[in-house]
Design an enzyme around this catalytic site. Structure first.
Site, PDB file in Angstrom:
ATOM      1  CG  LEU A  17      -1.827  -1.072   1.290  1.00 30.52           C
ATOM      2  CD1 LEU A  17      -2.786  -0.948   2.766  1.00 30.52           C
ATOM      3  CD2 LEU A  17      -2.840  -1.119   0.050  1.00 30.52           C
ATOM      4  CG  ASP A  18       0.037   4.698  -2.552  1.00 27.59           C
ATOM      5  OD1 ASP A  18       0.986   3.802  -3.229  1.00 27.59           O
ATOM      6  OD2 ASP A  18      -0.633   4.974  -3.353  1.00 27.59           O
ATOM      7  NE  ARG A  19       5.095   8.710   5.278  1.00 29.18           N
ATOM      8  CZ  ARG A  19       5.686   9.855   5.515  1.00 29.18           C
ATOM      9  NH1 ARG A  19       6.210  10.602   4.581  1.00 29.18           N
ATOM     10  NH2 ARG A  19       5.613  10.361   6.728  1.00 29.18           N
ATOM     11  CB  THR A  68      -3.215   3.650   1.056  1.00 31.06           C
ATOM     12  OG1 THR A  68      -3.061   4.422  -0.120  1.00 31.06           O
ATOM     13  CG2 THR A  68      -4.491   2.684   0.920  1.00 31.06           C
TER      14      THR A  68
END
Length: 295
Positions: A131-133, A135
């Site tokens: 996941l993105d930071r 998210t």
């Protein structure tokens, strides 16, 4: 780690049999070099001839923690853990893997600390759903090489159901749709953009709630491109609330993209059990929804 199977149908070779159990060429090569193969409790070579009824077992070498990776003692929020899988609930703002901005307290660093504390046999995390930071939500981790191989096959055959919740700006007119547009890196920035030269990307969504300024959607990814959800909704001129990179508005106190990895479901290839995991909405999401409802 020892894994055992029984031969139930005729098979031409040990390698073919183990391939049917999900052992990749890479894992098989590692097994030949560093592991041990048993047939009916006798140590054998890969050239062994198998018969129906034989019991095949393999012992894979332990995966030792990388000394170059820092250990963090910050606790994890563990949703599930067994011999094969670790499923955690990641908070927004936490990087998944070490990088230039943070090398000491990412999700990988925390997993290393957790596995050191419980003295896990295998201590190399195989991140399956990154996941993105900013998210939040469910992250799936394989605890050994074979689990990683089998999970990769499930993902390649679209047998993993990942669902996200997102709050997008404005009013979506369709209750259900599929965004099928290729994505490529924007040469002028850090974002992704729809481009004929990009890689195929398919995002399916269902509207779950409508408010005056925003729409809540449930999203299923059919491909796994970088920033796929964020880029696709920005392409529709409905960027995610709080998503500064893609031009999303600041609403309801949300200071990061309103994107949450809500559920993960798959058929466990080791036990043939259906496994489903869910992450509850974090506090900033609840505050955002309450604010949108009140307007």
């Amino acid at each position: 780690m020892r894994l055992t199977w029984q031969v139930t149908t005729p098979v031409t070779s040990l390698k073919r049999f183990l391939t049917q159990q999900g052992i990749s060429h890479r894992v098989f090569s590692d097994l030949k070099q560093h592991g041990t193969i048993f047939v009916n409790e006798q140590v054998v070579t890969p050239a062994v001839t198998l018969q129906v009824g034989d019991v095949v077992a393999v012992e894979l070498p332990a995966e030792v923690a990388d000394p170059a990776v820092a250990t963090s003692t910050t606790p994890l929020t563990v949703l599930f853990e067994n011999r094969d899988w670790l499923v955690v609930d990641k908070s927004a703002g936490l990087n998944v893997v070490p990088g230039p901005a943070n090398r000491t307290d990412t999700l990988v660093n925390r997993i290393k600390g957790h596995w050191a504390e419980i003295q896990a046999e295998n201590q190399v995390p195989h991140i399956l759903t990154r996941l993105d930071r900013f998210t939040s939500g469910v992250v799936w981790v394989a605890r050994h090489r074979l689990a990683n191989s089998l999970a990769s096959q499930l993902q390649a055959h679209h047998q993993v159901d990942k669902r996200y919740l997102a709050v997008v700006s404005g009013q979506l007119t369709r209750d259900h749709d599929v965004i099928d547009e290729p994505l490529a890196s924007d040469p002028t920035g850090y974002n992704q953009m729809v481009s004929p030269a990009g890689k195929p990307a398919r995002t399916e969504y269902w509207v779950r709630a409508r408010f005056d300024q925003a729409t809540v959607v449930e999203v299923k990814l059919h491909t796994g491109r970088t920033h796929q959800i964020r880029a696709h909704f920005a392409y529709l001129d409905h960027p995610l609330v709080g998503d500064e990179l893609y031009g999303g508005p600041q609403l309801g106190g949300m200071t990061r993209q309103a994107l949450h990895a809500h559920t993960l479901a798959f058929m466990d290839p080791f036990t043939q059990e259906q496994r489903t995991f869910e992450s509850t909405l974090p506090a900033d999401w609840q505050q955002l929804i309450a604010q949108l409802r009140s307007e």
